[in-house]
Motif scaffolding. Structure first.
Motif, PDB file in Angstrom:
ATOM      1  N   ALA A 161      32.991   3.685 -45.773  1.00  0.00           N
ATOM      2  CA  ALA A 161      33.760   4.927 -46.557  1.00  0.00           C
ATOM      3  C   ALA A 161      33.489   6.270 -45.782  1.00  0.00           C
ATOM      4  O   ALA A 161      34.578   6.923 -45.608  1.00  0.00           O
ATOM      5  N   ASP A 162      32.222   6.260 -45.728  1.00  0.00           N
ATOM      6  CA  ASP A 162      31.664   7.533 -45.226  1.00  0.00           C
ATOM      7  C   ASP A 162      32.139   7.730 -43.904  1.00  0.00           C
ATOM      8  O   ASP A 162      32.370   8.671 -43.316  1.00  0.00           O
ATOM      9  N   ALA A 163      32.169   6.442 -43.133  1.00  0.00           N
ATOM     10  CA  ALA A 163      32.461   6.488 -41.640  1.00  0.00           C
ATOM     11  C   ALA A 163      34.115   6.897 -41.478  1.00  0.00           C
ATOM     12  O   ALA A 163      34.450   7.571 -40.487  1.00  0.00           O
ATOM     13  N   LEU A 164      34.800   6.323 -42.273  1.00  0.00           N
ATOM     14  CA  LEU A 164      36.209   6.386 -42.561  1.00  0.00           C
ATOM     15  C   LEU A 164      36.575   7.743 -42.569  1.00  0.00           C
ATOM     16  O   LEU A 164      37.362   8.515 -42.009  1.00  0.00           O
ATOM     17  N   GLU A 165      35.912   8.338 -43.693  1.00  0.00           N
ATOM     18  CA  GLU A 165      36.099   9.925 -43.814  1.00  0.00           C
ATOM     19  C   GLU A 165      35.804  10.784 -42.740  1.00  0.00           C
ATOM     20  O   GLU A 165      36.771  11.836 -42.405  1.00  0.00           O
ATOM     21  N   ALA A 166      34.691  10.362 -42.039  1.00  0.00           N
ATOM     22  CA  ALA A 166      34.348  11.075 -40.911  1.00  0.00           C
ATOM     23  C   ALA A 166      35.153  11.148 -39.768  1.00  0.00           C
ATOM     24  O   ALA A 166      35.398  12.041 -39.179  1.00  0.00           O
ATOM     25  N   ASP A 167      35.832  10.124 -39.698  1.00  0.00           N
ATOM     26  CA  ASP A 167      36.907   9.771 -38.812  1.00  0.00           C
ATOM     27  C   ASP A 167      38.367  10.447 -39.022  1.00  0.00           C
ATOM     28  O   ASP A 167      39.197  10.209 -38.245  1.00  0.00           O
ATOM     29  N   GLY A 168      38.419  11.023 -40.062  1.00  0.00           N
ATOM     30  CA  GLY A 168      39.539  11.607 -40.457  1.00  0.00           C
ATOM     31  C   GLY A 168      40.591  10.812 -41.288  1.00  0.00           C
ATOM     32  O   GLY A 168      41.887  11.032 -41.257  1.00  0.00           O
ATOM     33  N   PHE A 188      41.370   0.313 -44.671  1.00  0.00           N
ATOM     34  CA  PHE A 188      41.058  -0.555 -45.668  1.00  0.00           C
ATOM     35  C   PHE A 188      39.709  -1.031 -45.519  1.00  0.00           C
ATOM     36  O   PHE A 188      39.267  -1.110 -44.315  1.00  0.00           O
ATOM     37  N   ILE A 189      39.045  -1.183 -46.448  1.00  0.00           N
ATOM     38  CA  ILE A 189      37.552  -1.697 -46.311  1.00  0.00           C
ATOM     39  C   ILE A 189      37.365  -3.184 -46.933  1.00  0.00           C
ATOM     40  O   ILE A 189      37.793  -3.283 -48.160  1.00  0.00           O
ATOM     41  N   GLY A 190      37.034  -4.177 -46.373  1.00  0.00           N
ATOM     42  CA  GLY A 190      36.863  -5.546 -46.917  1.00  0.00           C
ATOM     43  C   GLY A 190      35.499  -5.703 -47.499  1.00  0.00           C
ATOM     44  O   GLY A 190      34.529  -5.436 -46.885  1.00  0.00           O
ATOM     45  N   ALA A 191      35.645  -6.920 -48.291  1.00  0.00           N
ATOM     46  CA  ALA A 191      34.218  -7.328 -48.819  1.00  0.00           C
ATOM     47  C   ALA A 191      34.477  -8.838 -49.628  1.00  0.00           C
ATOM     48  O   ALA A 191      35.437  -8.703 -50.138  1.00  0.00           O
ATOM     49  N   VAL A 192      33.513  -9.180 -49.461  1.00  0.00           N
ATOM     50  CA  VAL A 192      33.557 -10.677 -50.110  1.00  0.00           C
ATOM     51  C   VAL A 192      32.449 -10.803 -51.309  1.00  0.00           C
ATOM     52  O   VAL A 192      31.235 -10.104 -51.276  1.00  0.00           O
TER      53      VAL A 192
END
Length: 769
Positions: free
Chosen positions: A224-231, A191-195
Motif C-alpha cells: 500500500a505504501d508503494a502504491l501510494e508513492a506511485d500515485g 489492488f493488493i492480493g493476499a491469501v
C-alpha cells in the motif's frame, strides 16, 4: 467475451493471493482518498466482487449459476459504466468444484470467468490444491490446444504475502493496477492480493514446499505504501481470509490477535476497501481501521458459489478530500445472483460453455459404480444443512474404510474437508440406490493420492489430539473420519494434549509401543489441516492410487451384487467423569459419567439411524439402559447425542477391561477405560448325566460328567459331589474334566446332587422310580 478496461501495472512483481468466503449485512456510500489528485473532476469507480466460486457452474439452492453470474456483473457495468467498472475476486475460484468443472480440471470455470470479464483475483488456498507449479504453469499460463489445453486464466492472480522460500522474492504478482478514464480524468485503481496465513495447513505441503506465506498485514501495508508513492488513487485489498460472522458490529469488534481482526484493524487506512472470502459468509459492512477511527471503509464478502456479488462504488474527488457518506444502499450493496423475483437472464456465451461442460460431465459421470444401502452424509449443524467439520459422519466412515481396504492398511483416516458432498445415490422407490461416478467425484474432487505409512500407538494418540486445532485456527475442531474397527474415547473438557483416554483396534487396546500401518490422502500425509503427525510417519510410501480410484474399486468389490451398508456406529465417544471420581471401582461402588457423541447428525431430510438408549455393561454384568438426548449441538464439535450414566457397580469376577457402552440400533460398541479392582475368579461348572431319564430304584447307577473352567481356562484340583446319599470327591484331569458313577439309589422321587468346586457349584436333579 466481455471487454476490459486497460490495465497499467506500475510495478511487476511475483506474489500469491488468498482464499475467500462471504455473507450479507449493511450498505454504505463512501468517497475514496485521491492522494495525487489525478482527476480534474470527480470520477466514479465501481468494483464488482466475488469469492469462493469453487467451480459452481450450475444454478442451485446455494449457487447462482455461472450464466446468471455473468449477467449480474454486466448489469452493474450497464448501470455504472463498463469503462468505470472492474470485476475482482478474493480467491478460491477453482478447486473443490462440482463434477461439471472438476472432471476437466476446472477448465470450464476458467472459460466462464474469462467470458464474464474477470480482471483480477487474489489467490485462495484452493488455487494451490494441485501445487504452485500447476497454478503458475497451467492455470495462469496462456491457453494452448497442444501444450496447455486445460489452462488459460485471462485475469491476473495476485498475492503479496506469498514468497519464494529460498530467495524471499515474490512468488506471484503482489499488486494489480488498472486505469479508469483517460487523460486528465484518469484514475489509477490498485489492488493488493493476499491469501490466508493458514495456507500451509490447507493444502498438501509438498505442493508449496518452495513457498513461504508471510504476515498478511505487513505484506499489504508494504505494498500500500508503494502504491501510494506511485500515485495510485484508489487502493483495494483482495484477501482470502474472512470473518467468522455476518454481524458487522461483531466483525468490527474482532480482536487484532485474530486472523480477520488483525486485517480489518491493522491494514493501513490508505487501503480504501477490503474484499474478503474464505469463510463462505456474506457481509457488507463499514468498519474503521485502528489508525483512522473516523474513516470507516467497506469490508465485504459475497458468500459462496456465485450466489451473490458485491458492488462497491467510489467517488475520487479532484481535491483528494475524503468525505464518506453513510447513506444506505448508495455506495455498496450485495446483489443476489440467484434471485427468484425478477431473475437475471443467462448470458448466452457463458451458458454455452456450461452446457458443453455438462455434456462432458453427463457422459463421464453417468457410469454406475455400484449399490449403496442408504445415504452417506457429512455431519451437519443444527439447521440440518450447514456442514459441521467437527462431527463424525457416515461419509467419513465410508471413505476412510475404502481407502484402508484399497491400501491394505490396518487403519484409514480422512479429513472432513476432503468430503465435499453427501452421497445419496440415484434411488427410485427407495434404497438400495445406484452410486454414479459423478456422485463419488463430487464427494472427493481433489485428486489426492493415497499414502501409506507406519505410526506407533503413541503417535496415534498424538494424532487424535491434533483434532483440537491450534489457537487461532478457522475451525477449532476437525473430526478425523476413521475406518472400521478403530475407536477411541475422549474427554471434551480436558486440557490440550490430554483429551484422548483410550484407543482400540478390532477390540484390542492400542499399544503405545506397537507400530500400525496407516493410510491417508496426500494432503493429510503431508501434515495438512495441522495433522503434523502424519508427516512424521515411518516408511511413507505414495501408492500412486488417487482417492477417487480407491472408491471406484471399493464399490466394484463390495457394491456389486449387494449394496454397501451404511455404518451408523460411532467411532469416538466423549466421556466426562465427575470431579473426585475414584481411580478404580469395585462391586458396590457408585459409578457416574456423562457421555457425548452418541448421534450422527446427517443432512436434513435424509434417513439415518440413532439409538434412543444405550446399554452399559461391566464385564458380563449389566449396569443398566440409559436414554440418549439426540439434540444436535449448536457448536462445530462432535458432542451431539448425550446420555447420563449412573448406577451401582454389580458383582463381577476377575478384572473387566472397562465399561462397555452399546447402542443396539446403530451397532455402536465402545469400551470406556475405567479401572476395576480384581475380584476372585469364579469357576464355571457344567454337569451332564446319563441316562437323562428316570432311574429304577436300587438298580441302576448314574454316570456324571463334570467340566470346570476358571476365566475360560480348564481348572485343576477336585470336585465334590454331595446329596441324595452321595458324598464323593473326584479329581479333574488336564482338560478340567471328571467322570464318575454314583448310586444306585433306594429313595424314590426327585433327588438332588450338588457338584462343588470352591465357592462355585452346580446341581443335578433326577427322578428315581
Amino acid at each position: 467475451m466481455h471487454s476490459r478496461s486497460g490495465s497499467s501495472p506500475l510495478r511487476r512483481r511475483v506474489a500469491a493471493a488468498g482464499l475467500g468466503l462471504a455473507v450479507a449485512a449493511t450498505s454504505a456510500t463512501f468517497v475514496a482518498q485521491a492522494p495525487a489528485a489525478h482527476a480534474l473532476s470527480p470520477v466514479d469507480v465501481t468494483i464488482v466482487g466475488i469469492n469462493d466460486f469453487h467451480g459452481r457452474l450450475l444454478a442451485g439452492r446455494d449457487a447462482g449459476g455461472a450464466a446468471k453470474l455473468a449477467t449480474a456483473v454486466d448489469s452493474v457495468r450497464a448501470e455504472y459504466g463498463e469503462e468505470n467498472t472492474i470485476f475482482a475476486a478474493a480467491g478460491d475460484l477453482i478447486g473443490a468444484s462440482t463434477f461439471e468443472s472438476f472432471i476437466q480440471q476446472d477448465k470450464p470455470t476458467l472459460d466462464v470467468l474469462n467470458a464474464a470479464g474477470l480482471d483480477v483475483s487474489a489467490v485462495g488456498n484452493h488455487e494451490f490444491d494441485k501445487g504452485y507449479d500447476d497454478l503458475v504453469d497451467r492455470v495462469m499460463a496462456p491457453f494452448d490446444a497442444e501444450t496447455n489445453p486445460r489452462g488459460g486464466a485471462e485475469w491476473t492472480y495476485i498475492g503479496a504475502n506469498v514468497k519464494m522460500k529460498d530467495s524471499g522474492e515474490d512468488a506471484l504478482e503482489p499488486t494489480y493496477v488498472q486505469t479508469i478514464g483517460e487523460g486528465d480524468s484518469a484514475v489509477e485503481v490498485g489492488f493488493i492480493g493476499a491469501v490466508t496465513e493458514h495456507l500451509p495447513e490447507l493444502v498438501s505441503p509438498t505442493g508449496i514446499a518452495d513457498l513461504e506465506v508471510t504476515d498478511i498485514v505487513e505484506a499489504v501495508n508494504t505494498e500500500a505504501d508503494a502504491l501510494e508513492a506511485d500515485g495510485v488513487d484508489l487502493i483495494v485489498m483482495l484477501v482470502h481470509e474472512g470473518a467468522p460472522t455476518t454481524d458487522c458490529a461483531a466483525i468490527g469488534a474482532l480482536a487484532d490477535d485474530t486472523d480477520f481482526g488483525s486485517i480489518v484493524q491493522d491494514v493501513d487506512s490508505s487501503v480504501d476497501a477490503i474484499i474478503s472470502g474464505h469463510t463462505h459468509l456474506a457481509y457488507d459492512c463499514l468498519i474503521a481501521p485502528a489508525d483512522a477511527p473516523l474513516k470507516p471503509r467497506p469490508v465485504v464478502s459475497a458468500g459462496q458459489y456465485g450466489l451473490n456479488i458485491n458492488r462497491l462504488t467510489f467517488t475520487v474527488d479532484a481535491d483528494g478530500q475524503v468525505e464518506p457518506s453513510l447513506k444506505v444502499g448508495d455506495g455498496s450493496e450485495t446483489i443476489n445472483v440467484g434471485r427468484t423475483t425478477d431473475p437475471f437472464a443467462e448470458d448466452p456465451e457463458v451458458k454455452a460453455i456450461v452446457e458443453a461442460a455438462q455434456e462432458v460431465a453427463d457422459e463421464l459421470g453417468a457410469e454406475p459404480l455400484g449399490e449403496i444401502a442408504g445415504p452417506f452424509t457429512r455431519a451437519k449443524r443444527a439447521d440440518g444443512t450447514t456442514e459441521n467439520r467437527g462431527g463424525e459422519s457416515t461419509a467419513g466412515h465410508l471413505v476412510a474404510e475404502a481407502q484402508r481396504w484399497a491400501a491394505d492398511a490396518q487403519i484409514g483416516f480422512i479429513n472432513p474437508g476432503g468430503l465435499r458432498a453427501d452421497i445419496v445415490g440415484l434411488a427410485e422407490g427407495g434404497y438400495p440406490a445406484t452410486l454414479t461416478y459423478k456422485q463419488a467425484a463430487d464427494m472427493q474432487n481433489f485428486a489426492n493420492t493415497l499414502v501409506k505409512m507406519t505410526l506407533t500407538g503413541e503417535q496415534l494418540e498424538e494424532l487424535l489430539e491434533q483434532q483440537w486445532q491450534p489457537a487461532g485456527s478457522s475451525r477449532p475442531f476437525l473430526h478425523l473420519g476413521a475406518s472400521d474397527g478403530f475407536e477411541w474415547t475422549y474427554d471434551p473438557t480436558a486440557a490440550a494434549g490430554e483429551h484422548i483416554t483410550g484407543m482400540w483396534l478390532d477390540g484390542e487396546a492400542i499399544d503405545p509401543e506397537t507400530s500400525y500401518s496407516v493410510v491417508a490422502n496426500s494432503f493429510l500425509a503431508g501434515g495438512g489441516d495441522n495433522f503434523t503427525v502424519f508427516a512424521e510417519g515411518a516408511d511413507p510410501r505414495d501408492t500412486g492410487q488417487v482417492d477417487l480410484e480407491s472408491m471406484v474399486a471399493y464399490m466394484a468389490e463390495f457394491g456389486t451384487g449387494t449394496a454397501v451398508p451404511v455404518d451408523y456406529a460411532q467411532d469416538s465417544l466423549g466421556v466426562v467423569l465427575p470431579e473426585g471420581a475414584p481411580a478404580t471401582y469395585a462391586p458396590g461402588d457408585e459409578v457416574s459419567l456423562e457421555l457425548s457423541s452418541l448421534v450422527l447428525a446427517p443432512s436434513a431430510g435424509l434417513a439415518t439411524l440413532a439409538d434412543e438408549e444405550v446399554v452399559v455393561r461391566i464385564g458380563d454384568k449389566r449396569l443398566g439402559a440409559f436414554a440418549v438426548d439426540p439434540t444436535v449441538s449448536e457448536n462445530p464439535d462432535d458432542e451431539t447425542g448425550t446420555a447420563t450414566v449412573t448406577g451401582i457397580v454389580p458383582a463381577y469376577h476377575g478384572s473387566p477391561a472397562g465399561l462397555v457402552v452399546k447402542g443396539r440400533t446403530t451397532g455402536t460398541e465402545i469400551v470406556v477405560p475405567l479401572a476395576f479392582e480384581a475380584q476372585p475368579a469364579m469357576a464355571e461348572i457344567t454337569t451332564k448325566r446319563n441316562p437323562k431319564g428316570p432311574l429304577k430304584a436300587g438298580k441302576k447307577k448314574l454316570k456324571v460328567t463334570v467340566k470346570v473352567a476358571v476365566d475360560g481356562e480348564p481348572a485343576s484340583g477336585k470336585v465334590v459331589l454331595s446329596g441324595a446319599g452321595v458324598e464323593k470327591t473326584v479329581k479333574l484331569d488336564k482338560k478340567g474334566k471328571a467322570v464318575t458313577r454314583v448310586g444306585p439309589f433306594d429313595d424314590k422321587g426327585v433327588q438332588v446332587i450338588t457338584v462343588s468346586y470352591g465357592d462355585a457349584s452346580d446341581t443335578l436333579r433326577f427322578k428315581v422310580r
